[in-house]
Design an enzyme around this catalytic site. Structure first.
Site, PDB file in Angstrom:
ATOM      1  N   ALA A  14       0.828  -1.203   0.000  1.00 11.92           N
ATOM      2  CA  ALA A  14       0.000   0.000   0.000  1.00 11.92           C
ATOM      3  C   ALA A  14       0.863   1.255   0.000  1.00 11.92           C
ATOM      4  CB  ALA A  14      -0.915  -0.003   1.228  1.00 11.92           C
ATOM      5  N   ARG A  15       0.463   2.225  -0.794  1.00 14.72           N
ATOM      6  CA  ARG A  15       1.097   3.545  -0.861  1.00 14.72           C
ATOM      7  C   ARG A  15       2.571   3.497  -1.282  1.00 14.72           C
ATOM      8  NH1 ARG A  15      -3.275   6.719  -1.150  1.00 14.72           N
ATOM      9  NH2 ARG A  15      -4.558   6.621   0.700  1.00 14.72           N
ATOM     10  N   SER A  16       2.935   2.461  -2.013  1.00 13.30           N
ATOM     11  CA  SER A  16       4.328   2.297  -2.428  1.00 13.30           C
ATOM     12  C   SER A  16       4.668   3.091  -3.683  1.00 13.30           C
ATOM     13  CB  SER A  16       4.626   0.822  -2.678  1.00 13.30           C
ATOM     14  OG  SER A  16       3.813   0.335  -3.744  1.00 13.30           O
ATOM     15  N   LYS A  18       2.969   2.103  -6.677  1.00 13.29           N
ATOM     16  CA  LYS A  18       2.744   1.166  -7.785  1.00 13.29           C
ATOM     17  C   LYS A  18       1.797   1.729  -8.851  1.00 13.29           C
ATOM     18  CE  LYS A  18      -0.425  -1.576  -4.970  1.00 13.29           C
ATOM     19  NZ  LYS A  18      -0.281  -0.702  -3.792  1.00 13.29           N
ATOM     20  N   SER A  19       0.729   2.408  -8.441  1.00 14.67           N
ATOM     21  CA  SER A  19      -0.180   2.982  -9.442  1.00 14.67           C
ATOM     22  C   SER A  19       0.506   4.079 -10.243  1.00 14.67           C
ATOM     23  CB  SER A  19      -1.444   3.527  -8.772  1.00 14.67           C
ATOM     24  OG  SER A  19      -2.228   2.469  -8.278  1.00 14.67           O
ATOM     25  N   HIS A  55      -6.658   9.179  -7.919  1.00 22.01           N
ATOM     26  CA  HIS A  55      -6.286   8.501  -9.162  1.00 22.01           C
ATOM     27  C   HIS A  55      -6.801   9.280 -10.370  1.00 22.01           C
ATOM     28  CE1 HIS A  55      -4.707   4.431  -7.906  1.00 22.01           C
ATOM     29  NE2 HIS A  55      -5.048   4.976  -6.747  1.00 22.01           N
ATOM     30  N   ARG A  56      -8.029   9.729 -10.315  1.00 24.98           N
ATOM     31  CA  ARG A  56      -8.604  10.500 -11.427  1.00 24.98           C
ATOM     32  C   ARG A  56      -7.807  11.764 -11.702  1.00 24.98           C
ATOM     33  NH1 ARG A  56     -14.644  10.293  -9.506  1.00 24.98           N
ATOM     34  NH2 ARG A  56     -15.193   8.263 -10.323  1.00 24.98           N
ATOM     35  N   ARG A  59      -4.604  11.284 -13.764  1.00 27.99           N
ATOM     36  CA  ARG A  59      -4.691  10.778 -15.137  1.00 27.99           C
ATOM     37  C   ARG A  59      -4.842  11.907 -16.153  1.00 27.99           C
ATOM     38  NH1 ARG A  59      -8.339   6.763 -12.806  1.00 27.99           N
ATOM     39  NH2 ARG A  59     -10.099   7.862 -13.707  1.00 27.99           N
TER      40      ARG A  59
END
Length: 186
Positions: A14-16, A18-19, A55-56, A59
């Site tokens: 989590a919170r690394s 990755k996204s 996230h939105r 992008r």
């Protein structure tokens, strides 16, 4: 096992980051990016809404969005060679299907893996690492953790690159490491 070099798996805690790493890979692909969100929005869950908004906001506006909480293999099969699918995340997709019995779940995983083997598109999948800590005290938690670990491992065998993201740093463990399966064969 057939490897598809157009597939990348990005995993980590989590919170690394990755996204963000997966988003950078997608942005650098030079292709039409289709962001596949596997979550559903619960209007009563304000914390989840904030996470989705983060996230939105990251992008680019030109990226397409598809919300696919269940039919992930079908979404992958419908993509073209011009598409870059960014799937965030396998853990959320699994949570949406957690009530499936073992046989149905394995058929679902087999369908996903086969869609990844055959796709002509670039696919970047994000998955959480949940098995690095204490064994969950409840059966549903253990089921989730075990299924996600197995799913991530199966997707990793198909992926050309497997990035582990920890503390904001990404490393392609597939390029550096040896698979457990290969090591066991001698």
């Amino acid at each position: 096992m057939t490897v598809n070099d157009r597939i990348s798996l990005v995993t980590g805690p989590a919170r690394s980051g990755k996204s963000e790493w997966a988003e950078a890979l997608a942005a650098n692909s030079g292709q039409l990016v289709i962001y596949i969100a596997t979550s559903s929005i619960d209007p009563a869950d304000f914390d989840w809404q904030k996470r989705v908004e983060l996230h939105r906001d990251r992008r680019p506006a030109q990226w397409q969005l598809k919300e696919v909480p269940i039919a992930l293999p079908e979404a992958i099969r419908s993509a073209t060679a011009e598409d870059c699918l960014l799937i965030d995340s396998l853990g959320t997709w699994l949570a949406n299907l957690l009530e499936q019995d073992d046989a149905t779940w394995q058929a679902t995983v087999d369908s996903l893996v086969e869609s990844l083997r055959q796709t002509p598109s670039t696919v970047i999948l994000v998955s959480e690492e949940t098995g690095w800590g204490v064994v969950p005290a409840y059966p549903i938690g253990r089921l989730f953790r075990d299924r996600l670990g197995t799913l991530t491992r199966q997707v990793g065998t198909v992926a050309g690159a497997v990035y582990l993201v920890v503390a904001g740093y990404a490393v392609d463990v597939k390029a550096l490491g040896v698979s457990v399966d290969e090591g066991m064969r001698g």
